[in-house]
Design an enzyme around this catalytic site. Structure first.
Site: not given
Lengths: 312, 312
Positions: B34, B87, B165
C-alpha cells in the site's frame, strides 16, 4: 467386547455407564478411578494395574478432565488397547496429534468423540445446509455454569477451557453441519480476575463464501440454557436448538428421519458407543481435531478482557 | 522464474529482496504494497491488480504481518499462483489448514517457510541428536523488542504473537532437530496490561522419553540477544546458539559440514528461496504447522500473568 471406564465422575455416571449398560456391543467390565467406583463392577485405582491384570479388556473409555487425559491414553495405547476419548480429545492440539500418530502406527482404534454431533437433528441440519448458500450463521451457547458444572473446578484451571468446555460442543456441530471449513478471525475472551479460563467469549469466523458467522458463549446465563445455531441461507432459514435435539426449517419443526425405535441405540452416547464398536472391529482412527483447533485459535488470536471474579 | 514480493516492510528489505536479487532461480519482478516500493521494480498497490495485469508472475512471496496474510494467500492461490509464506504461515492454525487444502486441490506450490530451520548449524544439530537419548533441553530466546521490532506495532495486537513472533523461530528449530514430537504441557504467559500479546513466556514440554524440556522467551532483555538451545544427552551435550548459526558439542565448536562457498546460496533466506524454486517446479506443498500448533497450545493451556504496561 469388554470395556473399562477410566474416570468415574459426573459425565461417566450420567452418560457413559448407562450407554454401555444398554449397549448390545459392550460389556461394562471395570472402572479405574482414584476415588470413585460403580456398584457391582470391578474397580481399580490405577490404569497400569488394570492393563496388566485384565488382558481381557481390549478397550478403555477415558472420561477424566482433558489435562490428564493424554498420559492415560498413551499408556493404554502402549499397552495395545483401543481408546475412546471424551471431548475434547486432549488439552492441546499437539498431544492429540501424538495420540493419533501412535494409534495409527500401532493399528489400534482411537476415537475422538464429539457427543453433540450425535444429537438427534444434527445430520438433518447438515443435509439441509449441503446445497444452500449460507448468508449468516450465529451460535448462542449460554448456560448457568453452577447448574451444569457443579464441583468441576478443573474447568477454571489452565487447560480446562472454561466456557469452551460446553462451547466446543457447538463448534463440533458447526464443523459437522457446514459443507466448508470455517476459521476464527477474531475473538474476545472474558476472563474472571480469579480464573485461568474464560467465563464468556464472542467469536467471529471467516467463511469461504463470505457468510457472516459468529458465536456467543456465556457461562453466566441464569435459568434455562440456550444451545442453538441459527442459519440464514438463499433457501430459507434453519434453527438448530436444544444442543442439536430440535430443528426448525422456515418455522416448521422437522423430526429426525429415522426415529429412534430401538432405545438401546437412541441418544448421543449410545451412538458414540456404537461408533466405537465399529472403529474397534475395524481398528480405525476417527480423530477430527477441527473443533479443538478452532478453540486453540480463539485463544491464540483473541483479545482478552478481565471481568469480575467468579465465586467458585 | 518471476516472483513478486507482497508487503514491503522490514523483513522484505532486510532479507527477502537481497535473497531474490542474488538468486539464480528467481527474477524480482514486482512489489505489492500500500505504501512501500523498491527502486527500479514495478510496484502495485493491490494484489488483485498485479494478478490480473501480470500473468507472467507465477509466484508471490507474502511478507506482511500474519493477520492479513491469509486473505492475500487465498486470493493468490485462487488466481493459480504459487505462494511462499513468511513465518508464521498464518495467524491461526485453521486458516493454514485451509490454505494447504486449497493448494493441494489446485496442485500449486505452497511453502510455510521457517527461516531459522535454515540457519547454518541446525542440520548438524539434528544429525548429532538423532541417535542420542535426550535428558534435558532448554530454549532461551530473549531479545530487546525495541532493537529488533522497531515500529512493528502489530506484534502487540491480537494475533501478533508478541514474544512468540521471534519465539516461534526457536520452536521451528526444536521441531526440526528432535527426532520425536514434543507437546506443550504447561505455560505461563506474561501480558503487559496494555497489550494483547505476551511480552514474555515460559513453556514446559512433554517429551516421549520423559526428557525435561523447557523454554524461556523474553522481549525485555536489554543489550545482546540470546537465541540458544542447550541439550544434555546420554552422549554428551550440545549448545546451538546465535539462532542456529553456531554449534558447540561437548565444548568444541563444530562447523557446518558443507561450507557455503557459493554466496548466492548461503544464509537462511537464500536457502528458503532455493527450496521454493524446487517446490514450484514440482508443484508441491511444504506446510509443517508444528511450530504454530505449539504456540497455539501455549495460549490454549497457559496461565496468564498481567505485567506492567509496555511503552510502545
Amino acid at each position: 467386547m469388554k470395556i473399562a471406564i477410566v474416570g468415574v465422575g459426573k459425565i461417566a455416571r450420567d452418560q457413559h455407564i448407562p450407554a454401555i449398560q444398554n449397549s448390545l456391543d459392550w460389556e461394562f467390565a471395570a472402572t479405574v478411578s482414584r476415588h470413585g467406583s460403580f456398584e457391582g463392577i470391578p474397580s481399580y485405582t490405577d490404569l497400569a494395574t488394570l492393563l496388566s491384570e485384565r488382558p481381557d479388556i481390549a478397550c478403555v473409555s477415558l472420561c477424566m478432565p482433558p489435562v490428564p487425559r493424554y498420559d492415560y491414553a498413551m499408556v493404554a495405547l502402549n499397552a495395545g488397547r483401543h481408546v475412546m476419548l471424551e471431548k475434547p480429545p486432549g488439552a492441546s492440539v499437539a498431544e492429540c496429534i501424538a495420540l493419533e500418530t501412535k494409534a495409527r502406527d500401532a493399528k489400534l482404534a482411537l476415537y475422538a468423540t464429539w457427543h453433540s454431533r450425535e444429537a438427534a437433528c444434527v445430520d438433518l441440519a447438515r443435509e439441509w445446509l449441503a446445497d444452500k448458500r449460507l448468508r449468516r450463521l450465529s451460535i448462542a451457547w449460554c448456560e448457568d455454569v453452577r447448574k451444569w458444572h457443579p464441583g468441576q473446578t478443573w474447568i477454571w484451571e489452565a487447560g480446562g477451557l472454561g466456557v469452551f468446555d460446553p462451547g466446543i460442543n457447538a463448534l463440533s456441530i458447526l464443523t459437522k453441519i457446514l459443507p466448508v471449513p470455517v476459521r476464527v478471525v477474531a475473538a474476545e475472551l472474558s476472563f474472571p480476575e480469579n480464573c485461568e479460563t474464560p467465563i464468556a467469549a464472542t467469536l467471529n469466523f471467516g467463511h469461504p463464501d463470505g457468510a457472516e458467522v459468529t458465536g456467543t458463549f456465556d457461562f453466566r446465563q441464569l435459568g434455562d440454557e440456550t444451545w442453538s445455531i441459527a442459519a440464514e441461507t438463499d433457501g430459507g432459514n434453519l434453527i438448530l436448538s436444544e444442543g442439536g435435539a430440535r430443528l426448525m426449517v422456515n418455522g416448521v419443526e422437522r423430526s429426525p428421519r429415522v426415529p429412534d425405535v430401538n432405545q438401546a441405540m437412541s441418544g448421543e452416547y449410545p451412538r458414540l458407543y456404537a461408533n466405537m464398536a465399529k472403529l474397534t472391529n475395524e481398528r480405525r482412527v476417527d480423530m477430527d481435531l477441527s473443533p479443538l483447533i478452532l478453540v486453540a485459535d480463539a485463544f491464540l488470536i483473541g483479545r482478552r478482557k478481565i471481568v469480575e471474579p467468579f465465586d467458585k
